[in-house]
Design an enzyme around this catalytic site. Structure first.
Site, PDB file in Angstrom:
ATOM      1  N   GLY A 239      64.963  29.583  83.264  1.00  0.00           N
ATOM      2  CA  GLY A 239      63.836  30.422  83.008  1.00  0.00           C
ATOM      3  C   GLY A 239      63.547  30.735  81.658  1.00  0.00           C
ATOM      4  N   GLY A 277      65.706  24.268  82.369  1.00  0.00           N
ATOM      5  CA  GLY A 277      65.066  23.088  82.475  1.00  0.00           C
ATOM      6  C   GLY A 277      64.292  22.967  81.122  1.00  0.00           C
ATOM      7  CB  CYS A 346      34.812  12.754  85.839  1.00  0.00           C
ATOM      8  SG  CYS A 346      34.565  11.122  85.208  1.00  0.00           S
TER       9      CYS A 346
HETATM   10  N1  LLP Z   1      65.848  26.778  88.707  1.00  0.00           N
HETATM   11  C1  LLP Z   1      64.797  27.171  89.758  1.00  0.00           C
HETATM   12  C2  LLP Z   1      65.310  27.293  91.052  1.00  0.00           C
HETATM   13  C3  LLP Z   1      63.554  26.927  89.397  1.00  0.00           C
HETATM   14  O1  LLP Z   1      62.634  26.990  90.264  1.00  0.00           O
HETATM   15  C4  LLP Z   1      63.349  26.285  88.166  1.00  0.00           C
HETATM   16  C5  LLP Z   1      61.794  26.310  87.708  1.00  0.00           C
HETATM   17  C6  LLP Z   1      64.175  26.536  86.981  1.00  0.00           C
HETATM   18  C7  LLP Z   1      65.509  26.438  87.653  1.00  0.00           C
HETATM   19  C8  LLP Z   1      63.928  25.905  85.852  1.00  0.00           C
HETATM   20  O2  LLP Z   1      63.277  26.901  85.025  1.00  0.00           O
HETATM   21  P1  LLP Z   1      62.924  26.540  83.439  1.00  0.00           P
HETATM   22  O3  LLP Z   1      64.397  26.668  82.970  1.00  0.00           O
HETATM   23  O4  LLP Z   1      62.615  25.206  83.359  1.00  0.00           O
HETATM   24  O5  LLP Z   1      62.246  27.586  83.283  1.00  0.00           O
HETATM   25  N2  LLP Z   1      55.629  23.461  86.194  1.00  0.00           N
HETATM   26  C9  LLP Z   1      55.762  24.774  85.549  1.00  0.00           C
HETATM   27  C10 LLP Z   1      57.324  25.464  85.452  1.00  0.00           C
HETATM   28  C11 LLP Z   1      57.643  25.533  86.947  1.00  0.00           C
HETATM   29  C12 LLP Z   1      59.122  26.129  87.176  1.00  0.00           C
HETATM   30  C13 LLP Z   1      59.558  26.089  88.379  1.00  0.00           C
HETATM   31  N3  LLP Z   1      61.038  26.350  88.491  1.00  0.00           N
HETATM   32  C14 LLP Z   1      55.073  24.820  84.131  1.00  0.00           C
HETATM   33  O6  LLP Z   1      54.944  23.625  83.593  1.00  0.00           O
HETATM   34  O7  LLP Z   1      55.276  25.742  83.111  1.00  0.00           O
END
Ligand code: LLP
Length: 421
Positions: A239, A277, A346
């Site tokens: 996150g 991530g 579109c």
């Molecule tokens: N762990 C869990 C359980 C998660 O649900 C997520 C992201 C992460 C780790 C990784 O989070 P990060 O470090 O990447 O913030 N598509 C959206 C983001 C969706 C995130 C979903 N869960 C966007 O493009 O902003």
């Protein structure tokens, strides 16, 4: 910091000119920098140094096999959310004991695949899932190591679509019910409780919500230990946000985040897992696109690109900002014009940016979207029958296509004709 810099007047990915890749693979395409991926992973390693830990890259942000293998070779674990991701991580060479399985809707079939192949832990999100996992593991004569994901009811102060830690969200079990559910887990066959899991949201640019959530996890750890559970692992989720707009204040660094972890849960003697991530893959990728037309509307100039919302959905889905820069370095102090940057799909939602100040751009020019390495290629679709775009990886002065552009025939032939037609 990333490794996409102007050199000799042209944008490079490490030592490779973007124009050279464009000439070889055509546009649009994603390009990833190995050095940036590695650097970001190592920042988390440093941030957690001194604590036993495993950094599990959230492959939902970027699931390309070459990306996973690059990180896996540094010792990364992987956070997966489907059997598909699990099998891709294994195909990239990551051993099961470094894979954690998250997600609210794991099916019995997915549980079976992970148990057969080997898994570090399941992060269980509900009582029905717990019962299902117990039944599957017991029927296979194996034991499933689990954490239980708790929902700490903390406001992550991020976009509503990616906040996960409030009680109205679908994730985890309410922290108030945690002791009862852990007790239940302790009684079930085929289940071994190893720890607690929490994840409150994505693109957090403030450490305060992490601190609140982790303090609640620390309290819960003590309570559960007093109840007789051997809590030895804490999965603290992902996150941490990234700077999408260079002009804005930078979000906290992994080192600051690590300090929060050490301060809140560092004295519990637990092994710490985190699931970043975006911070690892986001700024390690560009989306490179070509301007097809510059169209003068009645009130505004439209830059019509050859990439669209199907290639990078974040702007239309979340109103997300991506910096868009010309591949040829603009003259310093040059004129800036407000453009509406759009794709060919579109619908009006296919808009990347409105009234974005940019140096003057002409048809045929290349532009690059920054911070596109996370939730870019993985969220792409073939909407409007636009084939998925290729992914390219750079390492030093080398580059390779790590996912090829399908031909029109390949795309068409994935459909099949019903026998009565
Ligand atoms: N762990 C869990 C359980 C998660 O649900 C997520 C992201 C992460 C780790 C990784 O989070 P990060 O470090 O990447 O913030 N598509 C959206 C983001 C969706 C995130 C979903 N869960 C966007 O493009 O902003």
């Amino acid at each position: 910091m990333d490794h996409f810099l102007y050199r000799d007047g042209a944008l490079h990915a490490e030592d490779v000119a973007i124009t050279e890749i464009a000439a070889e693979v055509g546009t649009p395409f994603y390009v990833y920098s190995t050095a940036t991926l590695e650097r970001h992973f190592r920042l988390f390693e440093e941030a957690l140094s001194g604590l036993p830990h495993l950094i599990c890259f959230a492959m939902k942000s970027n699931g390309n096999l070459s990306v996973i293998r690059t990180l896996g070779a540094l010792g990364a674990g992987i956070d997966v959310v489907s059997a598909g991701e699990y099998l891709k991580a294994r195909a990239a060479g990551v051993p099961g004991e470094r894979i954690v399985f998250s997600g609210v809707g794991k099916t019995r079939e997915e549980m079976r695949i992970a148990l057969e192949g080997g898994i570090r832990q399941f992060n269980v999100e509900s009582e029905p899932e717990l019962a299902a996992l117990s039944a599957v593991a017991a029927s296979m004569g194996v034991t499933a190591p689990i954490t239980i994901r708790v929902n700490p009811d903390v406001d992550a102060k991020t976009h509503e679509k990616i906040a996960t830690g409030k009680k109205e969200n679908k994730f985890g079990i309410p922290i108030s019910r945690a002791r009862a559910v852990f007790a239940e887990a302790g009684r079930l066959p085929g289940i071994e409780v190893v720890g607690i899991d929490v994840h409150i949201g994505s693109q957090l640019v403030d450490l305060e919500p992490f601190e609140q959530a982790y303090l609640k996890v620390a309290d819960l750890t003590r309570q559960l230990r007093a109840d007789g559970h051997d809590i030895r692992r804490l999965d603290l989720g992902g996150g941490l946000g990234i700077p999408y707009e260079r002009s804005n204040a930078a979000p906290p660094l992994p080192l600051d985040y690590g300090a929060v972890i050490k301060r809140t849960v560092g004295d519990l003697g637990c092994e710490i897992e985190i699931e970043p991530g975006r911070l690892i893959s986001g700024n390690a990728g560009l989306l490179v696109s070509r301007v097809i037309y510059v169209k003068s509307g009645e009130e505004r100039e439209f830059l019509i690109l050859d990439s669209a919302m199907n290639d990078l959905v974040r702007p239309s889905m979340y109103g997300a900002h991506h910096d868009i820069v010309p591949v040829v370095e603009p003259a310093p102090g040059g004129e800036m014009l407000p453009y509406d940057v759009v794709g060919p799909v579109c619908e009006t939602g296919d808009t990347f940016a409105k009234q974005r100040p940019m140096p003057r751009v002409a048809a045929g020019d290349l532009v690059a979207f920054r911070s596109a390495g996370a939730y870019g290629a993985v969220m792409a679709s073939e909407y409007n029958a636009r084939p998925l775009i290729p992914e390219v990886m750079v390492k030093g002065d080398q580059f390779a296509v790590i996912r090829a552009r399908p031909t029109y025939d390949e795309m068409i032939n994935r459909d099949s004709m019903a026998p009565w037609l």
